[in-house]
Design a protein around this motif. Structure first.
Motif, PDB file in Angstrom:
ATOM      1  N   GLN A 180       0.858  -1.180   0.000  1.00 56.37           N
ATOM      2  CA  GLN A 180       0.000   0.000   0.000  1.00 56.37           C
ATOM      3  C   GLN A 180       0.898   1.236   0.000  1.00 56.37           C
ATOM      4  O   GLN A 180       2.076   1.172   0.368  1.00 56.37           O
ATOM      5  N   GLY A 205      -7.006   4.880  -4.489  1.00 58.68           N
ATOM      6  CA  GLY A 205      -7.449   3.519  -4.183  1.00 58.68           C
ATOM      7  C   GLY A 205      -8.917   3.511  -3.804  1.00 58.68           C
ATOM      8  O   GLY A 205      -9.598   4.550  -3.857  1.00 58.68           O
ATOM      9  N   LEU A 257       2.461  -1.622  -6.577  1.00 62.55           N
ATOM     10  CA  LEU A 257       1.242  -0.890  -6.222  1.00 62.55           C
ATOM     11  C   LEU A 257       0.285  -0.764  -7.412  1.00 62.55           C
ATOM     12  O   LEU A 257      -0.340   0.277  -7.640  1.00 62.55           O
ATOM     13  N   TYR A 260      -3.389   0.450  -7.232  1.00 66.52           N
ATOM     14  CA  TYR A 260      -3.643   1.865  -6.971  1.00 66.52           C
ATOM     15  C   TYR A 260      -3.412   2.656  -8.257  1.00 66.52           C
ATOM     16  O   TYR A 260      -2.388   2.506  -8.931  1.00 66.52           O
TER      17      TYR A 260
END
Length: 300
Positions: A180, A205, A257, A260
């Motif tokens: 994250q 996100g 990631l 995202y």
């Protein structure tokens, strides 16, 4: 009165041999045609016509002045025609500034095609990191990445470049893969500080937006140094896909990631003036606006 207009009236009167006939041709009154001639005679301190109730003829000075007026008006006409031609067909030197990587990999191919299509265009291209003073350095156009801060310039958005966060497989094996955005606080993030916002990476996100302040062992004012640093295991980078796409394909860098979203970075063409934009600049901007969104890693 405007002297060139008065000179034109004088030539028409001399050729027609009549104030009335010249006035009709020019779409003005006979009295106005007379005022133009009187204005010239006052300026020159001499009579240009011999006037009687039945005839109108040039004086000796008037005949000499007619010859020069015709030359001057022809020169003006040819000059205006040449300028008008420039406004319809791109020609001359296009001086352009661009960041090094996008300039070499994206703008240069567009320029070569543009130059093939318009053979009267020459190009003077400067590649360097950061923004330049277009007016002071005499550039016709600059290519800028990111949001614009100089409101004195005119800008047109050309495209958006997809950004990707990535690192070498060796780095991720040693330091772990961030799951994250907040995990980046525990990593070395290599920063291209020419891209705004400096030292801040933005993600989206399901829980909303994340703005992460990053830092690391290396920063630079252009992409290549930190790209090389990332390939050699110094940390994580966030760079346009057109820069790191081949490294990802070859396994030198690995995206992270991916759940995202990262807002694409806007690419603008900037130039000093909105009014009377030259054809070479206007058409090249149109050309780029059609070209760039079709390149790998680019969107509209």
């Amino acid at each position: 009165m405007d002297k060139l207009t008065s000179m034109n009236v004088f030539v028409k009167v001399a050729r027609a041999g009549s104030f009335a006939a010249a006035a009709r041709e020019l779409g003005i009154s006979r009295a106005m045609a007379t005022k133009h001639i009187m204005f010239l005679e006052k300026q020159l301190h001499t009579r240009l016509f011999n006037r009687t109730t039945r005839s109108l003829s040039l004086t000796e000075a008037g005949a000499a002045y007619l010859e020069r007026c015709q030359e001057v008006l022809l020169d003006v006409e040819e000059m205006e025609a040449a300028i008008t031609h420039l406004q319809h067909e791109p020609r001359g030197v296009l001086k352009i500034s661009a960041p090094p990587v996008i300039g070499a990999t994206q703008i240069a191919p567009a320029l070569t095609d543009y130059m093939k299509e318009y053979p009267h265009i020459d190009v003077d291209m400067t590649l360097h990191g950061g923004h330049t003073d277009l007016i002071e350095e005499g550039f016709d156009i600059g290519i800028w990445l990111g949001e614009l801060s100089d409101t004195s310039l005119v800008a047109r958005k050309l495209a958006r470049s997809q950004l990707v966060a990535c690192a070498s497989p060796d780095y991720l094996a040693q330091k772990g893969v961030p799951e994250q955005p907040e995990d980046l606080n525990e990593h070395s993030c290599l920063v291209n500080w020419a891209m705004s916002p400096r030292n801040k990476w933005l993600f989206k996100g399901v829980l909303g937006k994340f703005e992460i302040k990053v830092s690391g062992r290396m920063q630079a004012n252009m992409a290549d140094p930190i790209r090389v640093g990332a390939i050699n295991g110094l940390g994580i980078v966030m760079l346009p896909r057109y820069i790191v796409g081949r490294d990802i394909e070859k396994g030198k860098l690995q995206p992270i990631l991916e759940d995202y979203a990262i807002d694409p970075i806007p690419i603008h063409a900037v130039y000093p003036h909105r009014k009377y934009l030259s054809t070479k600049v206007r058409i090249f901007i149109d050309y780029l606006q059609a070209w760039l969104p079709n390149r790998v890693g680019m969107t509209e």
